[in-house]
Design a protein around this motif. Structure first.
Motif, PDB file in Angstrom:
ATOM      1  N   THR A 115       2.054  -4.854   3.843  1.00 20.07           N
ATOM      2  CA  THR A 115       0.859  -5.393   3.180  1.00 20.07           C
ATOM      3  C   THR A 115      -0.289  -5.503   4.169  1.00 20.07           C
ATOM      4  O   THR A 115      -1.414  -5.083   3.903  1.00 20.07           O
ATOM      5  CB  THR A 115       1.176  -6.793   2.587  1.00 20.07           C
ATOM      6  OG1 THR A 115       2.167  -6.631   1.585  1.00 20.07           O
ATOM      7  CG2 THR A 115      -0.055  -7.444   1.993  1.00 20.07           C
ATOM      8  N   ASP A 215       8.171   3.766  -4.631  1.00 21.42           N
ATOM      9  CA  ASP A 215       8.307   2.466  -5.287  1.00 21.42           C
ATOM     10  C   ASP A 215       8.479   2.613  -6.787  1.00 21.42           C
ATOM     11  O   ASP A 215       8.668   1.605  -7.484  1.00 21.42           O
ATOM     12  CB  ASP A 215       7.144   1.548  -4.914  1.00 21.42           C
ATOM     13  CG  ASP A 215       7.440   0.872  -3.574  1.00 21.42           C
ATOM     14  OD1 ASP A 215       8.439   0.152  -3.498  1.00 21.42           O
ATOM     15  OD2 ASP A 215       6.703   1.111  -2.608  1.00 21.42           O
ATOM     16  N   ASP A 243       0.077   6.079   2.856  1.00 17.06           N
ATOM     17  CA  ASP A 243       0.943   4.914   3.015  1.00 17.06           C
ATOM     18  C   ASP A 243       2.363   5.442   3.209  1.00 17.06           C
ATOM     19  O   ASP A 243       3.020   5.866   2.264  1.00 17.06           O
ATOM     20  CB  ASP A 243       0.844   4.014   1.779  1.00 17.06           C
ATOM     21  CG  ASP A 243       1.723   2.772   1.904  1.00 17.06           C
ATOM     22  OD1 ASP A 243       2.501   2.695   2.879  1.00 17.06           O
ATOM     23  OD2 ASP A 243       1.649   1.894   1.028  1.00 17.06           O
TER      24      ASP A 243
HETATM   25  C1  LIG Z   1       4.810   2.103   0.055  1.00 12.88           C
HETATM   26  C2  LIG Z   1       4.739   0.648   0.413  1.00 12.88           C
HETATM   27  N1  LIG Z   1       3.597   0.159   0.903  1.00 12.88           N
HETATM   28  C3  LIG Z   1       3.478  -1.142   1.245  1.00 12.88           C
HETATM   29  C4  LIG Z   1       4.523  -2.000   1.106  1.00 12.88           C
HETATM   30  C5  LIG Z   1       4.371  -3.440   1.504  1.00 12.88           C
HETATM   31  O1  LIG Z   1       5.167  -3.696   2.616  1.00 12.88           O
HETATM   32  P1  LIG Z   1       5.689  -5.172   2.993  1.00 12.88           P
HETATM   33  O2  LIG Z   1       6.732  -5.526   1.994  1.00 12.88           O
HETATM   34  O3  LIG Z   1       6.224  -5.022   4.379  1.00 12.88           O
HETATM   35  O4  LIG Z   1       4.485  -6.064   2.915  1.00 12.88           O
HETATM   36  C6  LIG Z   1       5.733  -1.538   0.599  1.00 12.88           C
HETATM   37  C7  LIG Z   1       6.878  -2.461   0.438  1.00 12.88           C
HETATM   38  O5  LIG Z   1       7.775  -2.323  -0.349  1.00 12.88           O
HETATM   39  C8  LIG Z   1       5.851  -0.168   0.242  1.00 12.88           C
HETATM   40  O6  LIG Z   1       6.993   0.313  -0.249  1.00 12.88           O
END
Ligand SMILES: Cc1ncc(COP(=O)(O)O)c(C=O)c1O
Length: 424
Positions: A115, A215, A243
């Protein structure tokens, strides 16, 4: 399977921790399972029950739980007593190693979660362009920043047309004004995405994409889609962000950018880069990264940034990736799983397709051609629930959501994969 200790822990937790969990995806009916230890491919709960783990810290564990090289590196740094708040030799080494793994990137900086990393990448983009709006794909999850937590697993009744999706607010805690300004793109629809980006090009600081949408299972962007996003963002001076929190070092040893042969302006990494220790990274082009230099236009500070324990774990993890053996093993296991699963589905006459790469995968119970969120959403929740029930009865740990991604480690052997396939 007895769950007396978990039930008791839940009784204590429910009154003190919202829902008895520190992350909502860990909630289960009738109560969460509370774990005590892990080893290789297995988790052990507070009652001593053993689970074959395919959740793996939401994809953060790639070498297996408690990998000896990572554990040894962490023990060594603990004995030095230095934890956080200062720069360290390990922080420099970890940066060097990450840039070796991602040769398209010129600089890197560490944060603590995905995040945060995505939020920092957006800030660098806003700072460099002087623009504020950002774009993301429908169905993609990029963490909790208000600009990003929009149209992640949206209710399709509220999502507007497929070629111009409406931004659907995912929760009431977000800043609705910011969330509504996010441009939502239809994943893998080249013509509609081009039209939307061209319409809003002068306002857009960044386009963020998870090149393989994990996701919502496992959905690869077409090469044409990624090439078009690269071309459009370059043409209109928009910062192109990959990402790679999940694709990072699973889709290819150098991440999705190696797989697609495309260089984004910035990328975010995390999860498997430190085999489960909390660290994330933003890496990319010098001109954008330098926005965050001390005294520069974009602030970036953090007490736990480049925490010594995570740096040690990351150096050890990235060291094991050298030579590509880890990735090859994961890919071999992946192919085995795909083959066995397809065989079993054919034998049992079940309409289901398992897809994955480098040890991240998902299986869709649908005959639709799954190429975006809307087609993924046709996967049968009922079928998934039955599969998950079979798995639970066999001591196999799966994620609760119908579209959740699952993972393998190099410690998942063929008989572990056969046990998974047997749930179909
Ligand atoms: C593609 C992607 N971006 C960002 C995040 C956010 O990561 P975090 O849970 O470490 O905040 C996730 C988490 O599942 C993710 O899968």
């Amino acid at each position: 399977m007895e769950l007396l200790q978990s039930a008791d822990l839940y009784r204590r937790a429910a009154d003190r921790i919202p829902g008895g969990v520190h992350s909502n995806t860990r909630a289960r009916a009738p109560h969460p399972i509370y774990f005590e230890r892990a080893d290789g491919a297995f988790l052990y709960d507070a009652d001593g029950n053993r689970y074959l783990d395919f959740v793996l810290g939401n994809g953060a564990i790639i070498l297996g739980h408690g990998h000896p090289k990572v554990q040894a590196a962490v023990q060594a740094v603990l004995s030095q007593g230095l934890t956080t708040g200062s720069e360290t030799r390990l922080g420099v080494e970890a940066a060097e190693r990450l840039l070796q793994q991602v040769p398209t990137a010129e600089m890197v900086r560490f944060a603590n979660s995905g995040t945060e990393a995505v939020m920092h990448a957006l800030e660098l983009a806003r700072s460099a362009t002087g623009r504020t709006r950002v774009a993301k794909a429908e169905g993609a999850y990029h963490g909790w920043d208000s600009a990003m937590y929009v149209s992640a697993w949206p209710d399709l009744a509220k999502a507007g047309s497929a070629d111009a999706p409406a931004p659907v607010l995912t929760h009431q805690g977000a800043d609705a004004e910011i969330s509504r300004r996010t441009l939502v793109l239809p994943f893998n629809d080249v013509a509609a995405t081009r039209r939307l980006i061209e319409e809003h090009a002068q306002e857009l600081a960044a386009v963020v994409v998870e090149p393989v949408m994990m996701d919502i299972g496992y959905i690869e962007a077409t090469r044409e889609y990624i090439d078009e996003l690269r071309a459009l963002t370059s043409r209109y001076g928009i910062v192109f962000i990959f990402d790679e929190l999940l694709t990072g070092f699973r889709v290819a040893p150098g991440g999705a950018q190696e797989y697609y042969g495309v260089t984004p302006d910035l990328s975010t990494f995390g999860k498997a880069i430190a085999n489960g220790y909390p660290v994330a990274a933003v890496a990319g082009r010098r001109e954008f990264m330098e926005q965050a230099r001390p005294g520069g236009p974009c602030a970036w500070v953090g007490t736990f940034n480049a925490h010594a324990v995570s740096m040690a774990a990351m150096c050890a993890t990235l060291q094991t990736f050298e030579g590509g053996g880890v990735w090859r093993t994961l890919q071999e296991r992946m192919s085995y799983l795909e083959e066995r699963f397809a065989q079993r589905a054919a034998e049992r006459g079940v309409q289901v397709t398992l897809r994955g790469r480098g040890g991240n995968f998902h299986w869709y119970f649908t005959d639709a051609d799954v190429r975006d969120y809307r087609s993924a959403a046709t996967s049968s929740a009922e079928r998934y629930r039955k599969f998950a029930e079979n798995a639970a009865a066999r001591g196999i740990w799966l994620a609760a959501g119908t579209l959740s991604h699952h993972s393998l480690t190099i410690q998942h052997e063929e008989d572990h994969l056969d046990a998974f396939v047997g749930c179909l």
